[in-house]
Design a protein around this motif. Structure first.
Motif, mmCIF file in Angstrom:
data_model
loop_
_atom_site.group_PDB
_atom_site.id
_atom_site.type_symbol
_atom_site.label_atom_id
_atom_site.label_comp_id
_atom_site.label_asym_id
_atom_site.label_seq_id
_atom_site.Cartn_x
_atom_site.Cartn_y
_atom_site.Cartn_z
ATOM 1 N N ASP A 197 -1.499 10.397 4.615
ATOM 2 C CA ASP A 197 -0.377 11.106 4.013
ATOM 3 C C ASP A 197 -0.326 12.545 4.502
ATOM 4 N N ARG A 198 0.904 13.043 4.658
ATOM 5 C CA ARG A 198 1.103 14.422 5.116
ATOM 6 C C ARG A 198 2.061 15.146 4.182
ATOM 7 N N HIS A 199 2.403 16.386 4.543
ATOM 8 C CA HIS A 199 3.293 17.206 3.715
ATOM 9 C C HIS A 199 4.704 16.618 3.688
ATOM 10 N N ARG A 200 5.300 16.582 2.505
ATOM 11 C CA ARG A 200 6.659 16.074 2.336
ATOM 12 C C ARG A 200 7.658 17.116 2.814
ATOM 13 N N ARG A 201 8.689 16.680 3.571
ATOM 14 C CA ARG A 201 9.671 17.602 4.138
ATOM 15 C C ARG A 201 10.998 17.608 3.392
ATOM 16 N N LEU A 202 11.297 16.550 2.664
ATOM 17 C CA LEU A 202 12.538 16.483 1.884
ATOM 18 C C LEU A 202 12.225 16.141 0.442
ATOM 19 N N VAL A 212 8.134 10.415 8.490
ATOM 20 C CA VAL A 212 8.482 11.750 8.977
ATOM 21 C C VAL A 212 8.959 12.676 7.857
ATOM 22 N N LEU A 213 9.778 12.158 6.952
ATOM 23 C CA LEU A 213 10.428 13.010 5.956
ATOM 24 C C LEU A 213 9.697 13.058 4.611
ATOM 25 N N CYS A 214 8.972 11.994 4.278
ATOM 26 C CA CYS A 214 8.231 11.970 3.007
ATOM 27 C C CYS A 214 6.736 12.176 3.199
ATOM 28 N N GLY A 215 6.257 12.068 4.442
ATOM 29 C CA GLY A 215 4.845 12.285 4.720
ATOM 30 C C GLY A 215 3.940 11.145 4.316
ATOM 31 N N TYR A 216 4.499 9.946 4.111
ATOM 32 C CA TYR A 216 3.674 8.801 3.713
ATOM 33 C C TYR A 216 2.916 8.238 4.907
ATOM 34 N N ASN A 217 1.765 7.619 4.630
ATOM 35 C CA ASN A 217 1.089 6.896 5.696
ATOM 36 C C ASN A 217 1.901 5.650 6.050
ATOM 37 N N LEU A 218 1.549 5.000 7.149
ATOM 38 C CA LEU A 218 2.412 3.953 7.689
ATOM 39 C C LEU A 218 2.474 2.719 6.784
ATOM 40 N N ALA A 219 1.347 2.338 6.184
ATOM 41 C CA ALA A 219 1.361 1.185 5.287
ATOM 42 C C ALA A 219 2.220 1.471 4.053
ATOM 43 N N LYS A 220 2.064 2.655 3.505
ATOM 44 C CA LYS A 220 2.851 3.053 2.332
ATOM 45 C C LYS A 220 4.335 3.153 2.689
ATOM 46 N N SER A 221 4.631 3.670 3.878
ATOM 47 C CA SER A 221 6.021 3.769 4.329
ATOM 48 C C SER A 221 6.650 2.394 4.488
ATOM 49 N N THR A 222 5.898 1.466 5.061
ATOM 50 C CA THR A 222 6.404 0.109 5.238
ATOM 51 C C THR A 222 6.689 -0.546 3.897
ATOM 52 N N ALA A 223 5.801 -0.332 2.932
ATOM 53 C CA ALA A 223 6.000 -0.897 1.591
ATOM 54 C C ALA A 223 7.273 -0.342 0.951
ATOM 55 N N HIS A 224 7.453 0.963 1.011
ATOM 56 C CA HIS A 224 8.653 1.578 0.434
ATOM 57 C C HIS A 224 9.906 1.161 1.195
ATOM 58 N N ALA A 225 9.772 0.985 2.505
ATOM 59 C CA ALA A 225 10.923 0.557 3.312
ATOM 60 C C ALA A 225 11.441 -0.796 2.849
ATOM 61 N N LYS A 226 10.540 -1.701 2.476
ATOM 62 C CA LYS A 226 10.981 -3.028 2.040
ATOM 63 C C LYS A 226 11.740 -2.958 0.728
#
Length: 267
Positions: free
Chosen positions: A131-136, A170-184
Motif C-alpha cells: 500500500d502507498r499514499h492515497r492521491r484522491l 495509482v490513485l488510491c495507493g492499494y496493493n495489487l491484490a487489494k486493487s483487484t478485489a475492489h475492481a471486481k
C-alpha cells in the motif's frame, strides 16, 4: 428467436467453457469480454444483443469474485458505497447511449489504452507490492473513476477490470491484490447497472446468457482464490499478458487487412 432453438448442444457447451475461461481471466486481470463477445457474435448474435447478453453472464462472474473478496475481508463495502453508486449510474448511462450509437471510436482507442496499461505494469515491477499514499479522496475517486469507467463499461467494456485495478493502485495507493478485489466490486456494479437497462431494452438473450453465467461463476471463483493466495506475483504478469493479447486482437479486428497488406508489401 427460432435460430436460438436451432443451436446444437455443442454450441452451448462451447459458450459455457468460454465463460469459465473468461470468468477466470476477469477475476485476475480483466479482459474476459474479448473472449465472450466474439463467441456470442460467432453464433449469430447481433452486436447490441452480444453486449447485453455478455453483461448477463458477466454479472455471475463479477458477483462470485466480489462475494469471495468481501467474505475474506479484502473489501470494505461501506467505504465503497459512493464509488459503487457512481459506477452503477455511469454504467446505466452507457447502456442507454450504446443502444443509439456505434462505439467505433472506442474500438480505435482501446488498443492504445490497453498497450499503455500493459507497458506500465511491465516497466514498473514494484507496482502494487504494498500500500502507498492515497492521491484522491474517496468522493473524487468515485466521481471521476467510478462514473467514468462505469460509463465506458456500459458502452463497450472489454478491459475495464484492468482499468479499475490500475486506478486503485495509482490513485488510491492499494496493493495489487487489494486493487483487484475492489475492481471486481465496481465491475459488478457496472455490470448490474448496464444489464438493467439492456433488459428494459429487450436486448438480453436469456438462455445463452444464463448458460454462460454458470460458467462465469465457476471461473471467477477459481480466479479469485488465486488472487488472494498468489497476489502480485500472479496478477501483474497476467495483466501484462492479457493487455498485449487484447491489443493484438483489437488491432487485428480493426485494421487486420491493412496490417497484412502492409506486411506483404514490405516483406
Amino acid at each position: 428467436m427460432d435460430w436460438l432453438l436451432s443451436l446444437g448442444a455443442e454450441v452451448y457447451v462451447l459458450l459455457f467453457l468460454v465463460a469459465v475461461m473468461a470468468g477466470f481471466i476477469d477475476s485476475i486481470s480483466g479482459g474476459g469480454g474479448l473472449l465472450t463477445i466474439p463467441a456470442l457474435l460467432s453464433v449469430g448474435v447481433s452486436p447490441v444483443q452480444a453486449l447485453a447478453t455478455n453483461k448477463l453472464q458477466a454479472v455471475g462472474g463479477s458477483f462470485s469474485a466480489s462475494l469471495y473478496f468481501v467474505r475474506y475481508g479484502e473489501v470494505d463495502i461501506k467505504s465503497q458505497r459512493f464509488a459503487i453508486l457512481m459506477t452503477l449510474l455511469g454504467s446505466m448511462a452507457g447502456a442507454i447511449i450504446v443502444q443509439f450509437i456505434k462505439p467505433d471510436f472506442l474500438c480505435q482507442l482501446l488498443p492504445v489504452l490497453v498497450i499503455i496499461i500493459g507497458l506500465y505494469f511491465l516497466l514498473t515491477p514494484a507496482i502494487g507490492m504494498e500500500d502507498r499514499h492515497r492521491r484522491l479522496t474517496p468522493v473524487v475517486f468515485a466521481l471521476l473513476v467510478g462514473s467514468g469507467l462505469g460509463l465506458y463499461d456500459g458502452i463497450f467494456g472489454p478491459g475495464v477490470g484492468s482499468f479499475y485495478a490500475l486506478a486503485y493502485v495509482v490513485l488510491c495507493g492499494y496493493n495489487l491484490a487489494k486493487s483487484t478485489a475492489h475492481a471486481k466490486v465496481l465491475n459488478f456494479a457496472s455490470n448490474i447497472g448496464s444489464l438493467a437497462l439492456f433488459i428494459l431494452g429487450g436486448q438480453v438473450l436469456w438462455v445463452l446468457g444464463l448458460v454462460m453465467l454458470a460458467g462465469q461463476v465457476i471461473g471467477a471463483r477459481l480466479g479469485a482464490s488465486l488472487v488472494l493466495t498468489h497476489g502480485q506475483k500472479l496478477i501483474r504478469p497476467m495483466i501484462v499478458i492479457i493487455s498485449f493479447l487484447m491489443s493484438i486482437k483489437l488491432l487485428n479486428d480493426n485494421h487486420g487487412d491493412t496490417i497484412r497488406s502492409w506486411l506483404a508489401f514490405y516483406f
